[in-house]
Write an enzyme that holds these catalytic residues in place. Structure first.
Site, PDB file in Angstrom:
ATOM      1  NE  ARG A  75       1.343   1.333  -3.067  1.00  0.00           N
ATOM      2  CZ  ARG A  75       2.502   1.053  -2.477  1.00  0.00           C
ATOM      3  NH1 ARG A  75       3.382   0.258  -3.066  1.00  0.00           N
ATOM      4  NH2 ARG A  75       2.802   1.573  -1.306  1.00  0.00           N
ATOM      5  CD  GLN A  89       8.019  -2.910   1.815  1.00  0.00           C
ATOM      6  OE1 GLN A  89       8.349  -1.765   2.121  1.00  0.00           O
ATOM      7  NE2 GLN A  89       7.037  -3.164   0.975  1.00  0.00           N
ATOM      8  CE  LYS A  98       7.723   0.422   5.311  1.00  0.00           C
ATOM      9  NZ  LYS A  98       6.663  -0.480   4.877  1.00  0.00           N
ATOM     10  NE  ARG A 136       8.609  -3.048  -2.256  1.00  0.00           N
ATOM     11  CZ  ARG A 136       9.882  -2.827  -2.406  1.00  0.00           C
ATOM     12  NH1 ARG A 136      10.613  -3.582  -3.202  1.00  0.00           N
ATOM     13  NH2 ARG A 136      10.476  -1.847  -1.775  1.00  0.00           N
ATOM     14  N   GLY A 137       7.880  -0.396  -4.911  1.00  0.00           N
ATOM     15  CA  GLY A 137       9.038   0.437  -5.196  1.00  0.00           C
ATOM     16  C   GLY A 137       8.693   1.372  -6.337  1.00  0.00           C
ATOM     17  CB  ALA A 138       9.028   5.056  -6.670  1.00  0.00           C
ATOM     18  CG  ASP A 152       7.764   5.439  -2.483  1.00  0.00           C
ATOM     19  OD1 ASP A 152       7.190   4.562  -3.140  1.00  0.00           O
ATOM     20  OD2 ASP A 152       8.518   5.184  -1.531  1.00  0.00           O
TER      21      ASP A 152
END
Length: 360
Positions: A88, A200, A252, A51-53, A241
């Site tokens: 996503r 997170q 987030k 995860r994470g752009a 993101d």
């Protein structure tokens, strides 16, 4: 970055397989996973093993490579890209990377595409690392400015969610300036937002800062405004993101509240992003599709018991429904600047980056 003195990227290729760090197991267990199919890559993205752009962009690029090893025809390549983009919707890097792979591979003969895809995916991963290291240097200068006020005091930086090396291929975005400042000998201290519902900050940001030896303290999300009121935050640095062409920052859930508090207390608020995270097709944050995730992420929490067992427990009444928007939008008027690999830009000056971004 290093884990127990060994260097890791968050994603890498070996032979015809892709390996990832399973972030759903952190901070209690460090597990790497082998992925050998498009379906496994899509699962890893959707279920936030990665995860994470920037990282899911790289994962999508490797997903294209895996997806066309047996069938590299135009029709199948297009289907692979479409399937990855659907995993996503909010982070622009994922679609950017998948579409870049398609644009790179389509002009080639079908027989050449499978091998070329690995090279193209590796190039995207390597570019991400270079961009993040540059972000670190530009952001370090902002921290150094704060350090000159009192060299004996640590610069207190509040971050939100995880935008460290785990959210990228390596180096991090929001944490890149912090690592660069720490490594240069500047005194820094990081307030780590816990960031419910997936924790997170507590699970990932705190873990990687501890691995790197950076002083930090985990706080509940709602403590951030209080700390700002009492002069305990010098600047806020978050990741994103997606950033719109006019400087709205999608990040987030809960980022908007931190920006409001920082604005009220006249504390600089920065978003650190590589240019692929800027969406030149969207002007306003209201145009961004906000991912709605499973309500169970709000209803349940995972943790380690005193005996070392990992357990999941429900924290809301069984009769109560839950809502789980994964992101919110901070309007450009609350953003001091966007830290990119090309420098720091005020939101209304982002247009100067467009040529760089489109050239990439």
């Amino acid at each position: 970055m290093r884990i127990q003195s060994q260097h890791f990227r968050s994603i890498w290729q070996q032979a015809n397989a892709v390996y990832i760090i399973d972030q759903t197991q952190l901070p209690f267990d460090f597990v790497t996973v082998e992925l050998t199919s498009l379906a496994q890559i899509c699962h890893a993205i959707r279920h936030m093993q990665v995860r994470g752009a920037p990282l899911i962009g790289a994962a999508a690029a490797y997903g294209v490579a895996l997806g066309i090893q047996q069938d590299a025809s135009d029709e199948h390549l297009q289907a692979v890209v479409k399937q990855l983009i659907a995993t996503r919707p909010t982070a622009v890097n994922l679609a950017w990377a998948a579409q870049r792979m398609q644009q790179t591979l389509m002009p080639l003969a079908v027989a050449q595409r499978a091998a070329a895809a690995w090279l193209a995916a590796q190039a995207i991963a390597d570019e991400d690392v270079a961009q993040n290291l540059a972000i670190g240097q530009h952001g370090k200068a902002l921290i150094a400015e704060k350090a000159t006020v009192d060299a004996n005091q640590a610069v207190n930086i509040l971050t939100h969610c995880n935008a460290g090396w785990l959210a990228t291929v390596d180096g991090g975005t929001a944490l890149a300036p912090i690592y660069a400042a720490h490594d240069a000998g500047l005194k820094v201290h990081v307030w780590v937002d816990e960031t419910r519902p997936r924790n997170q900050g507590a699970s990932l940001t705190a873990w990687e800062l501890a691995q790197h030896g950076v002083p930090h303290t985990v706080i509940a999300d709602n403590a951030g405004g209080h700390l700002m009121q009492h002069g305990q935050v010098d600047l806020v640095i978050v990741g994103a993101d997606r950033v719109t062409s006019q400087g709205d920052v999608c990040n987030k859930i809960g980022t908007y509240l931190k920006a409001l508090a920082a604005f009220d207390q006249q504390i600089p608020f920065y978003a650190a992003v590589p240019t692929p995270t800027i969406d030149w097709q969207i002007a306003r944050g209201a145009e961004i599709e906000i991912e709605m995730r499973d309500a169970d992420e709000v209803a349940y929490m995972q943790g380690q018991t005193a005996t070392g067992d990992i357990q999941t427990v429900r924290v809301i009444p069984r009769e109560s429904p839950a809502l789980n928007p994964a992101f919110d939008v901070t309007p450009a008027r609350l953003v001091t600047g966007v830290i990119t690999e090309h420098g720091v830009f005020a939101p209304d000056q982002l247009h100067a980056l467009k040529t760089h971004s489109l050239g990439d």
